[in-house]
Structure formats: C-alpha cells, structure tokens
Design an enzyme around this catalytic site. Sequence first.
Site, PDB file in Angstrom:
ATOM      1  CD  GLU A 183      -5.565  -5.502  -1.662  1.00 62.71           C
ATOM      2  OE1 GLU A 183      -5.225  -4.516  -1.603  1.00 62.71           O
ATOM      3  OE2 GLU A 183      -6.179  -6.231  -1.157  1.00 62.71           O
TER       4      GLU A 183
ATOM      5  CG  ASN B   6      -0.595  -0.120   2.622  1.00 57.18           C
ATOM      6  OD1 ASN B   6       0.724  -0.816   2.646  1.00 57.18           O
ATOM      7  ND2 ASN B   6      -1.035   0.237   3.488  1.00 57.18           N
ATOM      8  CB  VAL B   7       1.522   3.727  -2.540  1.00 63.22           C
ATOM      9  CG1 VAL B   7       2.304   5.148  -2.266  1.00 63.22           C
ATOM     10  CG2 VAL B   7       2.572   2.660  -2.505  1.00 63.22           C
ATOM     11  CD  GLU B   8      -1.606   4.820   4.400  1.00 56.69           C
ATOM     12  OE1 GLU B   8      -1.229   5.855   5.149  1.00 56.69           O
ATOM     13  OE2 GLU B   8      -2.218   3.891   4.765  1.00 56.69           O
TER      14      GLU B   8
HETATM   15  N1  THU Z   1      -5.453  -1.408   2.552  1.00 55.09           N
HETATM   16  C1  THU Z   1      -4.873  -2.485   1.325  1.00 55.09           C
HETATM   17  O1  THU Z   1      -3.798  -1.988   0.920  1.00 55.09           O
HETATM   18  N2  THU Z   1      -5.467  -3.354   0.887  1.00 55.09           N
HETATM   19  C2  THU Z   1      -6.916  -3.685   1.384  1.00 55.09           C
HETATM   20  O2  THU Z   1      -7.382  -4.401   0.925  1.00 55.09           O
HETATM   21  C3  THU Z   1      -7.267  -3.094   2.607  1.00 55.09           C
HETATM   22  C4  THU Z   1      -6.523  -1.711   2.890  1.00 55.09           C
HETATM   23  C5  THU Z   1      -4.518  -0.416   2.974  1.00 55.09           C
HETATM   24  C6  THU Z   1      -5.135   0.740   2.417  1.00 55.09           C
HETATM   25  C7  THU Z   1      -4.657   1.845   3.431  1.00 55.09           C
HETATM   26  O3  THU Z   1      -3.225   2.242   3.194  1.00 55.09           O
HETATM   27  C8  THU Z   1      -4.443   1.017   4.784  1.00 55.09           C
HETATM   28  O4  THU Z   1      -4.471  -0.479   4.180  1.00 55.09           O
HETATM   29  C9  THU Z   1      -5.571   1.242   5.920  1.00 55.09           C
HETATM   30  O5  THU Z   1      -6.774   1.366   5.475  1.00 55.09           O
END
Ligand code: THU
Length: 133
Positions: free
Chosen positions: A62, A49-51
């Site tokens: 994903e 994940n990349v915020e």
């Molecule tokens: N997140 C994912 O990367 N995939 C998911 O299926 C659920 C949520 C991440 C998004 C965000 O950066 C963090 O989890 C908290 O929601």
Amino acid sequence: MTSTGDTFDWDALKAAAEEAATHAYAPYSNYHVGAAALVDDGRVVSGCNVENAAYGVALCAECGLVSTLHREGGGRLTHFVCVNGDGDVIMPCGRCRQLLWENGGPSLLVWTVSGVKPMTEVLPDAFGADDLR
Ligand code: THU
C-alpha cells in the site's frame, strides 16, 4: 466475486493487484503482496511490498500504491483490493488502513476477506485530517 450491487469490475482490479504482487521484493518473509486501487479520475494505481534487511523498515504494498498515486498527480481512491502471492484477497494491515483512510476517506470501497466494505467498517472511528482542524 462478491455481489456489491454495482457494475464495478472488481476482478480486473484484483488482476492488477496480482500483477503488482509479481514485482514484490520479499526475500525475508517470502510473502508477496500486491495492491491496486481505482482513482476518482479513472486511473488504476498499484504497488508491491518491498522488504529490507532491517526488517522494521519494510514497505507494504500500500505504501508503493500511495506513493504512485501522488507521483502521478494525486486524486482520491475509490476502490481497493490487496492480494498475496497466491492471489488470495488479504486485509490491509493496521498502518495501511490509516494510509487508505487518508487517501480515500470513509467512502472508499475495499474488497475484504468478508466481502466489499466501506472504509468506515474497515477502520471504524478513524482518526483523520478532520481531527486536526
Ligand atoms: N504486507 C503488505 O504489503 N501489506 C499489508 O497490508 C500486510 C503486510 C507485507 C509486509 C511484509 O513485506 C509482508 O507482507 C509480511 O508481513
């Protein structure tokens, strides 16, 4: 790991997801996620994940996985797992279940919090490409 009746090495795929999670950029939620999948040509693709400071445009793990799938030549996902930074198996969010459906279809196997399941159980009655024809 859960018994699936096949010889697929789910633990190796989970290890790839755990490795991907170490690359997460999640300074806002501090919730690291890694995802990994086997492709039907034998490749393993992964993502983290990349915020963003604009919270709503965060990219789930994903998203990176699917981008890598296509950048590396495409193919169909056959096995998938995602984990958090503690190595716990987590469920893909609703939006990402749709991404998985598009790129793996009904037979994609997902290691869920309640065992390995086909996408037909992870996203029942899914909307998909067939609906557009
Ligand atoms: N997140 C994912 O990367 N995939 C998911 O299926 C659920 C949520 C991440 C998004 C965000 O950066 C963090 O989890 C908290 O929601």
